[in-house]
Design an enzyme around this catalytic site. Sequence first.
Site, PDB file in Angstrom:
ATOM      1  N   GLY A  20     -12.887   3.201   2.819  1.00  0.00           N
ATOM      2  CA  GLY A  20     -11.499   1.983   2.348  1.00  0.00           C
ATOM      3  C   GLY A  20     -11.854   1.978   0.561  1.00  0.00           C
ATOM      4  O   GLY A  20     -12.347   1.445   0.499  1.00  0.00           O
ATOM      5  N   THR A  21     -10.760   2.945   0.507  1.00  0.00           N
ATOM      6  CA  THR A  21     -11.015   3.177  -1.562  1.00  0.00           C
ATOM      7  C   THR A  21      -9.720   3.676  -1.721  1.00  0.00           C
ATOM      8  O   THR A  21      -9.161   3.459  -1.049  1.00  0.00           O
ATOM      9  CB  THR A  21     -11.600   4.590  -0.986  1.00  0.00           C
ATOM     10  OG1 THR A  21     -12.002   6.158  -1.791  1.00  0.00           O
ATOM     11  CG2 THR A  21     -10.346   6.233   0.342  1.00  0.00           C
ATOM     12  N   THR A  22     -10.254   4.594  -2.875  1.00  0.00           N
ATOM     13  CA  THR A  22      -9.218   4.827  -4.086  1.00  0.00           C
ATOM     14  C   THR A  22      -9.135   6.248  -4.605  1.00  0.00           C
ATOM     15  O   THR A  22     -10.453   6.588  -4.626  1.00  0.00           O
ATOM     16  CB  THR A  22      -8.491   3.915  -5.518  1.00  0.00           C
ATOM     17  OG1 THR A  22      -8.633   2.575  -4.913  1.00  0.00           O
ATOM     18  CG2 THR A  22      -7.441   4.262  -5.483  1.00  0.00           C
ATOM     19  N   ASP A  37     -12.690   6.217  -5.756  1.00  0.00           N
ATOM     20  CA  ASP A  37     -14.460   4.950  -6.276  1.00  0.00           C
ATOM     21  C   ASP A  37     -15.944   5.794  -5.351  1.00  0.00           C
ATOM     22  O   ASP A  37     -15.698   6.365  -5.208  1.00  0.00           O
ATOM     23  CB  ASP A  37     -13.606   3.663  -6.087  1.00  0.00           C
ATOM     24  CG  ASP A  37     -13.476   3.236  -4.342  1.00  0.00           C
ATOM     25  OD1 ASP A  37     -13.150   4.593  -3.671  1.00  0.00           O
ATOM     26  OD2 ASP A  37     -13.797   2.283  -4.235  1.00  0.00           O
TER      27      ASP A  37
END
Length: 219
Positions: A20-22, A37
Amino acid sequence: MLRAGAPTAGSFRTEEVHTGTTIMAVEFDGGVVVGSDSRVSAGTAVVNRVFDKLSPLHQRIFCALSGSAADAQAIADMAAYQLELHGLELEEPPLVLAAANVVKNISYKYREDLLAHLIVAGWDQREGGQVYGTMGGMLIRQPFTIGGSGSSYIYGYVDAAYKPGMTPEECRRFTTNAITLAMNRDGSSGGVIYLVTITAAGVDHRVILGDELPRFYDE
């Protein structure tokens, strides 16, 4: 998994591990910058704080991973294997577009089984720096693109801050600022920022530690 009260030992074991990220990639004249990230979570637990989500597909082609960590890495591994064979057959490095098509085809073929979104970016002699989105088996080239759970918080920022003709350093700053803003608001994004700059000269890796991240008003 219990929904109330303190978590018990083993309560996270059945939770799927997600990046779950950017993630983000930006083109500039002569190359690309790719960033992410580093937080990986399973349910409400952070299982890895410094996971590198920028996976090499070939010498000057990388992908940024989001979604299920296992699924995203599986797609990247399959694509890297196919591109290695492709390069050996051609006796030259594969094109970035070819890499993006490989990722797109794998993503579409296994769309019912795998939960992942990969951004493909890199440099080749034919087109220079390129950025491709491959969500859901689509394929679209863009001057920049973002993805992951944190991306929903920064669409306004990236639309306003992007400008054509940015230098590599401006692209790195743009990417760092955008990912930092997402990390401040998205509980599934966090940790450090990984940056990869890809040009004809090679690949430059950088890590922006927590105490080196830019600070904004909300902090």
